[in-house]
Design an enzyme around this catalytic site. Structure first.
Site, PDB file in Angstrom:
ATOM      1  N   LYS A   1       7.611  77.762  59.283  1.00 47.17           N
ATOM      2  CA  LYS A   1       7.115  79.009  59.870  1.00 47.17           C
ATOM      3  C   LYS A   1       7.033  80.115  58.822  1.00 47.17           C
ATOM      4  CE  LYS A   1       6.061  82.421  62.573  1.00 47.17           C
ATOM      5  NZ  LYS A   1       6.970  82.969  63.580  1.00 47.17           N
TER       6      LYS A   1
ATOM      7  N   LYS B   1      10.093  91.537  56.934  1.00 45.36           N
ATOM      8  CA  LYS B   1      11.217  90.630  57.174  1.00 45.36           C
ATOM      9  C   LYS B   1      10.826  89.189  56.886  1.00 45.36           C
ATOM     10  CE  LYS B   1      11.828  88.547  60.889  1.00 45.36           C
ATOM     11  NZ  LYS B   1      11.973  88.049  62.265  1.00 45.36           N
TER      12      LYS B   1
END
Length: 310
Positions: free
Chosen positions: A181, A250
């Site tokens: 991911k 992030k």
């Protein structure tokens, strides 16, 4: 009892869902619409109330969710929050009923592995299952789900994944889904960054942005930004893709750190990371990621696409 029998017999028991924000809420809604009983918890009472109105049951704490549900989904914003919810005081690992945690968050493989080890010590399996496709994909049930974990646990929750999108089993260890991911998100955010620079340069050179989109998407430069984000969210100046710059920072930060830990130098990834972080520091952390174009326009001392098309 085989897995198909187990899934059928457990269908009447509630599923748990912790974290029903931008991504979690539409996924929880789809599970409700598919006929599953759901017990939910989130600090945002309004988000919980929306699901309760659709038939969900509200829990008063994270621990209560794990006391009532055998399978619990989490969709949480940061590694620290996920770790606290899963293995912190009064967290999921203290629940009396929980047997499988399905983590849909993007928290990085190191945090995922740490949580999985803590839960396994309590007899709880972790299915690492981050998703890609954004809020729109969550609403449509068209997410790409990157699942990793013990085969029996993955197979048990597979019918639930089918409600949310298309599942790709990428490994047998928690953390492998997270790595894939993060690589996907790093590619996506890097493509958007360079596409923003290319389009601002094209505008300064007098090119029509609609023509640019058509030509690039017919050629070798097409990517997720040119195929989706630019035509839908940038050229109309709506900037409403639904994913904030802070979250990009992030994700790309976690991705670069993990790749470097694997021995990859990350020349390009580090530059893209710096660009997104700089935008965030210029008051942009809460802004939609597609507004990165506005920062490139500002840094270039050029008129915006909106002004140029007026």
């Amino acid at each position: 009892m085989n897995m198909s029998q187990a899934t059928t017999e457990q269908r009447g028991a509630p599923l748990g869902f912790v974290g029903v924000g931008t991504m979690g809420r539409p996924m929880a809604r789809r599970l409700l619409q598919a006929g599953h009983a759901l017990v939910v918890f989130d600090r945002d009472e309004a988000a919980v109330a929306e699901l309760v109105a659709l038939g969900a049951q509200a829990a008063k704490s994270v621990r209560e969710v794990a006391d009532r549900a055998r399978i619990v989904f989490t969709s949480l914003p940061t590694p620290a929050i996920f770790k606290d919810v899963a293995i912190g005081a009064n967290g999921l690992l203290e629940g009396e009923t929980l047997k499988i945690l399905v983590d849909l968050s993007t928290v990085g493989s190191r945090t995922e592995k740490e949580v999985a080890a803590g839960l396994r010590a309590k007899g709880i399996e972790t299915v690492d299952a981050p998703v890609s496709g954004g809020a729109a994909g969550a609403q449509k049930g068209s997410l790409a789900i990157m699942a990793a974990g013990a085969s029996a646990a993955v197979e048990e929750v597979r019918p639930l994944f089918d409600v949310l999108g298309k599942v790709f089993v990428v490994g047998t260890e928690a953390g492998q889904g997270q790595l894939l991911k993060l690589l996907n998100n790093m590619l996506s955010s890097t493509a958007f960054a360079i596409t923003s620079e290319a389009f601002v340069a094209g505008m300064r050179g007098g090119l029509d942005p609609e023509v640019m989109i058509s030509v690039i998407n017919a050629g070798s430069g097409k990517n997720g930004a040119t195929l989706d984000k630019f035509p839908k969210h940038v050229l109309p100046r709506s900037f409403d893709f639904g994913f904030p710059v802070g979250s990009v920072c992030k994700d790309i930060g976690l991705a670069v750190d993990e790749c470097q830990a694997l021995g990859v130098p990350m020349w390009v990834g580090n530059v893209a990371r710096q660009m997104w972080n700089y935008a965030a520091m210029q008051d942009g952390a809460a802004r939609d990621m597609t507004e990165l174009v506005r920062y490139v326009e500002r840094w270039s001392s050029t008129d915006g696409l909106e002004d140029s098309q007026a």
